[in-house]
Design an enzyme around this catalytic site. Structure first.
Site, short mmCIF file in Angstrom:
data_model
loop_
_atom_site.label_atom_id
_atom_site.label_comp_id
_atom_site.label_asym_id
_atom_site.label_seq_id
_atom_site.Cartn_x
_atom_site.Cartn_y
_atom_site.Cartn_z
N GLY A 59 20.62 58.11 3.65
CA GLY A 59 21.25 58.42 4.92
C GLY A 59 20.20 58.75 5.96
N GLY A 69 18.44 61.97 8.46
CA GLY A 69 18.28 63.40 8.58
C GLY A 69 17.07 63.90 7.83
CB ALA A 70 15.74 67.34 7.53
CB ILE A 71 17.95 65.91 2.87
CG1 ILE A 71 18.05 67.44 2.98
CG2 ILE A 71 17.98 65.47 1.41
CD1 ILE A 71 19.31 68.04 2.43
CD GLU A 107 25.93 54.83 5.62
OE1 GLU A 107 26.12 55.47 6.65
OE2 GLU A 107 26.63 54.95 4.61
#
Length: 449
Positions: A214, A216-218, A237
């Site tokens: 995905g 974001g930071a993670i 995706e």
């Protein structure tokens, strides 16, 4: 008729093009950084001529003025994904939300919520009259094929991505030329907690794996710890700048992919100009609609598919909430469940839900006995597999509910473990003994029946 003649005849201004929108129409807006902001601004400026125009889209990255207070007579905001600029509208009851898996959204626009108008954002046409949807193929590809009216913003700044992502000028009802920078999303700052989570995730990623990440930071933290891996691939995706860095260093080369080897697969992109320049006319990047990219039976054809997603809460049963805080909708399912299920279908696949153990500056545990009242279950307890925090890895697949709770307590923040143990004993009428191995390793892949 020659496509150049069609283009010339349909070329107009944004102010004229949005007059094609009529009161009561359902309008889809291009997704995320692919928003056709020039067309949206013109639509909002023309609002006095509308009543009850329904606006549908996923992640909003622009101003979302149509969803702000005072716009209620003109626009109905019926969202497929809730973002920062639209949460207030939905919470206040002026807008609504449609829960739908990302892989199904394009077909919703054909079958359940038929479109009157599609606002799309494309690159200039090639020598055959085809424009690329660039950074946002996802549902815009279907929208451009099924909407009664298609209004296109043609922008020289839009990268020309390749794949199943082209719209011919003959399908466009109105064409508006407007060059402007594509919205950029700067890389997030990665904390020490997120680095620890990324390192734990990387322990489950092997040379030759195919990744779904995905944003974001993670996910970016995971990428930090993959620099010593080899021959990784992408079927996701979306992806962002971190993938480009690993491609340039040779870590990601898609060599070992058994499904469409040599290509990174995605349905939309979000990042900086570095990413957009990388994907421009790049045959190593294949963009396709969400109905194909996110379809678990398509993505699951990749061997060793590893999906990495995040969440808001996980309860003792392994139920994952990734989209709401209590009754407040803050996002949506996106592609999380699509890829959790794709990983389950993949030979050697693994699905990971990774998140910091606490929220609100350490005041709230994200591992809880029960989800908050009104919270949505995004990934259900039957689909969940690996749960990861900065404190470790828990494989919940095929574990009893008591074992799941014990394993989750073991990776919760130490400040909350005593109260979680007490809650365990009340809930299960059993003494908490601990001692359950946290990282049990992958279970053998079961044959499909």
């Amino acid at each position: 008729m020659d496509w150049k003649q069609i283009y010339k005849e349909r070329l107009t201004t944004a102010a004229e093009a949005v007059k094609l929108i009529k009161s009561g129409d359902r309008v889809s807006v291009g997704h995320a950084v692919g928003e056709p902001t020039h067309l949206i601004d013109a639509m909002v400026a023309n609002r006095e001529n509308y009543r009850n125009v329904e606006i549908n889209h996923m992640v909003p990255m622009g101003k979302s003025e149509y969803a702000q207070p005072g716009m209620e007579p003109y626009f109905i905001h019926n969202s497929l994904f809730v973002g920062g600029t639209t949460r207030g509208t939905i919470k206040a009851g002026h807008g609504d939300f449609v829960p739908t898996y990302f892989s199904q959204i394009p077909n919703v626009f054909e079958r359940t919520m038929p479109l009157d108008v599609a606002l799309i954002h494309v690159s200039p046409p090639d020598e055959h009259g085809y424009c690329s949807l660039g950074v946002s193929v996802d549902y815009s590809y279907k929208a451009s094929n099924v909407a009664k009216t298609v209004i296109a913003q043609v922008n020289k700044e839009m990268p020309r991505t390749l794949g199943d992502c082209f719209v011919h000028v003959s399908k466009m009802t109105a064409i508006v030329e407007h060059d402007a920078p594509i919205i950029e999303l700067q890389p997030p700052k990665i904390s020490d907690v997120e680095k620890a989570i990324g390192e734990n995730c990387a322990k489950l990623i092997n040379d030759g794996d195919c990744l779904q990440l995905g944003i974001g930071a993670i996910p970016d933290a995971v990428l930090l710890f993959l620099k010593n891996k080899k021959d990784l691939g992408i079927h996701s995706e979306m992806f962002s700048d971190g993938v480009v860095e690993l491609v340039e260093s040779g870590v990601i080369n898609h060599k070992k992919k058994n499904f469409m080897p040599g290509k990174a697969i995605a349905n939309f992109l979000m990042g900086t100009r570095r990413l957009y320049d990388y994907v421009n006319n790049n045959p190593a990047v294949y963009m396709g609609p969400a109905t194909w990219v996110n379809n678990p039976f398509i993505a699951g054809q990749n061997d060793n598919l590893v999906s990495v997603n995040s969440c808001v809460q996980v309860d003792f049963l392994g139920q994952v909430c990734s989209e709401s805080v209590g009754t407040t909708q803050i996002s949506a399912v996106g592609g999380q469940v699509d890829f959790v299920r794709a990983a389950a279908l993949s030979r050697g696949g693994r699905s990971i839900i990774a998140f910091p153990s606490t929220a609100s500056g350490g005041k709230i545990s994200k591992i809880v006995p029960f989800l908050d009242q009104g919270a949505a279950v995004t990934t259900n307890r039957y689909d969940v597999e690996y749960i990861i925090t900065e404190y470790g890895i828990a494989n919940l697949k095929y574990r009893s509910v008591r074992d799941r709770a014990r394993m989750l307590i073991d990776i919760a923040h130490p400040d909350f473990r005593d109260e979680l143990k007490e809650a365990f004993e009340k809930r299960f009428n059993a003494k908490y003994t601990g001692g359950v191995s946290v990282h049990m390793g992958a279970w053998p892949q079961l044959p499909l029946i």
